[in-house]
Design an enzyme around this catalytic site. Structure first.
Site, PDB file in Angstrom:
ATOM      1  N   CYS A 133     -32.875   9.251 -12.893  1.00 16.94           N
ATOM      2  CA  CYS A 133     -32.623   9.824 -14.224  1.00 16.94           C
ATOM      3  C   CYS A 133     -32.306   8.721 -15.229  1.00 16.94           C
ATOM      4  O   CYS A 133     -31.195   8.176 -15.242  1.00 16.94           O
ATOM      5  CB  CYS A 133     -31.463  10.819 -14.148  1.00 16.94           C
ATOM      6  N   CYS A 136     -29.514   9.542 -17.724  1.00 14.44           N
ATOM      7  CA  CYS A 136     -28.194   9.523 -17.098  1.00 14.44           C
ATOM      8  C   CYS A 136     -27.677   8.096 -16.922  1.00 14.44           C
ATOM      9  O   CYS A 136     -26.498   7.819 -17.155  1.00 14.44           O
ATOM     10  CB  CYS A 136     -28.233  10.195 -15.727  1.00 14.44           C
ATOM     11  N   ASP A 137     -28.558   7.196 -16.489  1.00 18.61           N
ATOM     12  CA  ASP A 137     -28.114   5.893 -16.007  1.00 18.61           C
ATOM     13  C   ASP A 137     -28.645   4.691 -16.787  1.00 18.61           C
ATOM     14  O   ASP A 137     -28.266   3.552 -16.498  1.00 18.61           O
ATOM     15  CB  ASP A 137     -28.509   5.723 -14.539  1.00 18.61           C
TER      16      ASP A 137
END
Length: 327
Positions: A133, A136-137
Site C-alpha cells: 500500500c 499507507c507507507d
C-alpha cells in the site's frame, strides 16, 4: 436468535460492531481463527488514521477497535465461517466448530487480500520495507530508492504516487509491455524519477530484518542479478474475500459485492456488506471504518422497520418477530 451478526474483524467489522452495540443490538462478531484484525495486523506504523497524531502500530489500532466494540457489548467469537444461509427472514451462519448462529441481519465485512509474490521472505519482511500500500507507507521512504512490482493501473498509480517521496522508483514487470491504461502508462513514462525494468520477476527478497534489495530473474534468459533497494511495493492486484457468498450475493465486474449506491444494501434484504469487500479502489482503513458505520446504520434501520410479533412470554428478538410475522 440474534438481531445482527457481523462477519469480519477488520476496521469495517469492528466499526460496524461499535455502532451496532451502541444501538443495543448486541452484535455477535465472527473473527477469523487465524487472521484477526485484517491487513492492518501486517502493518507497522499507521500515520494516516484520524485521531493518532503520533501514529499507531497497526495491531495496536485493531486492538483498540476491538476493545471499544467489546466495551459496548459486542461478543467476539474466534472461528471461521464455513457456510451461510442468507435467504429468508432468518439468516444462518455455520462455523468451523459446527455451531450455527441465527440472526435477522448480517453484515459481511471480510475485506480483501493483497496478492503476494509467493516468496518465503514475504512473511518476515512484511512491514519492514515490504508493502502492498503506497498511500499507507510511502511517507516512510523519503529520499530512498524503491521499486514497484506490477504492470497494471494500480502499479502505475503507486509508482507515480511514490515519486512524491522517493528519489528513485523502479517498476519491475515480467513482460515488455504494460497492462495499464494508456494515460496511466504515459504518466509513468513521463516521470523522470521512474525507471522500468522489463522482462523481470522478483526471485528473492534480500535483507534479514528489513528489505535491502531483491534478486531479479530475467523472464526471457533466466539470468539473475541483484538490485539494491530500500523498499519494495507489490501491486499485482488483490482479491476480495467473497468465496462464501458466490452464488448468493450479486458481485460487480471487479469481483466485489454489489451494493445499492452509497448504501451497504446487497441484493438480499437483511444482508449488508462493508469495507474492502465492496471497495475496489480506495482500500484504506479509514474508508473501511466509514463503510462499517454505514452498514451498521443501514442494519439498524432495517431491523427497526421489521413487523413486530404478537406479545409472547419472555423476550422476543427482532429476528424472531420477523419470522413469526412472515410465517
Amino acid at each position: 436468535m440474534r438481531d445482527i451478526i457481523i462477519i469480519g474483524s477488520g476496521p469495517a467489522g469492528f466499526t460496524a460492531a461499535i455502532y451496532a452495540a451502541r444501538a443495543q443490538l448486541k452484535p455477535l462478531l465472527i473473527a477469523s481463527s487465524v487472521e484477526i484484525g485484517g491487513e492492518l495486523m501486517n502493518t507497522t506504523e499507521v500515520e494516516n488514521f484520524p485521531g493518532f497524531p503520533e501514529g499507531i502500530m497497526g495491531p495496536d489500532l485493531m486492538t483498540k477497535l476491538q476493545e471499544q466494540a467489546e466495551r459496548f457489548g459486542t461478543e467476539v467469537v474466534y472461528d471461521d465461517v464455513v457456510e451461510l444461509e442468507l435467504d429468508g427472514p432468518v439468516k444462518r451462519v455455520k462455523l468451523g466448530n459446527g455451531e450455527v448462529h441465527e440472526a435477522a441481519a448480517i453484515i459481511y465485512a471480510t475485506g480483501s487480500a493483497y496478492r503476494k509474490l509467493g516468496l518465503p521472505e514475504e512473511e518476515v519482511l512484511s512491514g519492514h520495507g515490504l508493502s502492498w500500500c503506497a498511500t499507507c507507507d510511502g511517507f516512510f521512504f523519503r529520499q530512498k530508492t524503491i521499486a514497484v512490482v506490477g504492470g497494471g493501473d494500480s502499479a502505475m498509480e503507486e509508482a507515480t504516487f511514490l515519486t512524491r517521496f522517493a528519489d528513485k522508483v523502479y517498476v519491475i514487470h515480467r513482460r515488455d509491455t504494460l497492462k495499464a491504461s494508456k494515460i496511466m502508462q504515459q504518466r509513468a513514462f513521463d516521470n523522470e524519477k521512474i525507471e522500468f525494468i522489463w522482462n523481470a520477476e522478483v526471485a528473492r527478497l534480500l535483507g534479514e530484518t528489513a528489505v535491502t534489495g531483491v534478486t531479479l530473474r530475467d523472464t526471457v534468459t533466466g539470468d539473475e542479478r541483484d538490485l539494491a533497494l530500500d523498499g519494495l511495493f507489490v501491486a499485482i492486484g488483490n482479491d476480495p474475500r467473497t468465496h462464501l457468498v458466490h452464488g448468493k450475493l450479486d458481485l460487480t465486474s471487479e469481483g466485489t459485492i454489489a451494493v445499492d449506491g452509497r448504501t451497504s444494501k446487497t441484493n438480499i434484504p437483511g444482508v449488508f456488506a462493508a469495507g474492502d469487500v465492496i471497495d475496489p479502489h480506495y482500500r484504506q482503513a479509514v474508508t473501511a471504518a466509514g463503510s462499517g458505520t454505514v452498514a451498521a446504520l443501514d442494519a439498524e434501520h432495517y431491523l427497526a422497520a421489521l413487523p413486530k410479533a404478537p406479545e409472547t412470554e419472555g423476550e422476543t428478538s427482532v429476528a424472531e418477530a420477523e419470522f413469526v410475522a412472515v410465517n
